[in-house]
Scaffold this active site. Structure first.
Site, short mmCIF file in Angstrom:
data_model
loop_
_atom_site.label_atom_id
_atom_site.label_comp_id
_atom_site.label_asym_id
_atom_site.label_seq_id
_atom_site.Cartn_x
_atom_site.Cartn_y
_atom_site.Cartn_z
CG HIS A 143 -0.33 0.20 2.51
ND1 HIS A 143 0.14 1.42 2.95
CD2 HIS A 143 -0.06 -0.69 3.49
CE1 HIS A 143 0.67 1.28 4.15
NE2 HIS A 143 0.56 0.00 4.50
CD GLU A 167 -3.26 -6.90 12.79
OE1 GLU A 167 -4.21 -7.45 13.37
OE2 GLU A 167 -2.60 -5.97 13.30
#
Length: 167
Positions: A10, A86
């Site tokens: 990102h 995660e």
């Protein structure tokens, strides 16, 4: 025929504030511009993914949608996978291994250190820590997505937004 995976970190996100959950961090205006620059660069290289997968975290989601717009991919078709936030490198590999055999070109947008570990695992190249907004292109010869694993890919290129702006 080779299959190609574009691994994207990102773009630049706002700093984490005391009152803000990490998941909720958005891209900065510089991050949005960097994602657009990367998308235009990929479009110029003839990149047209069949599938774009992304973490649902806003910073990854926006990066994925901005790049999708630039490469001519229908934004509504971007797939957001919860485990890419995660879930560790294993979650990324599981998502890749689940791609349909008909997919020739895929893109996966996520977070460090997972995306950097994934790129190194697949290529056995020293990638280091991918910069924000960077892309690593990996090709796989004579494999289907379910067979993609460690050391099965070859790095085609690695580039970040700062390198693109200097070209």
């Amino acid at each position: 025929m080779p299959i190609t995976l574009y691994i994207v970190r990102h773009a630049k996100a706002e700093d984490r504030a005391i009152f803000m959950a990490d998941f909720d961090r958005e891209l900065t205006s510089d991050g949005i511009m960097a994602a657009a620059r990367v998308g235009r660069y990929l479009h110029g290289k003839g990149v047209h993914p069949d599938v774009i997968l992304s973490s649902p975290a806003p910073r990854a989601k926006t990066t994925a949608t901005v790049i999708a717009e630039q490469v001519g991919y229908e934004v509504a078709k971007v797939q957001f996978i919860e485990k890419l936030y995660e879930g560790g490198p294993k979650a990324y590999l599981e998502a890749i291994n689940a791609l349909p055999e008909t997919t020739q070109t895929a893109m996966i947008v996520g977070h460090n250190p997972d995306v950097s570990y994934l790129a190194e695992f697949l290529t056995h190249q020293s990638i280091g820590s991918m910069s924000k907004g960077a892309v690593v292109a990996v090709t796989f010869d004579n494999l289907i997505w379910a067979e993609v694993s460690g050391r099965t890919g070859s790095m085609a290129f690695q580039i970040g937004p700062k390198q693109i702006s200097n070209e």
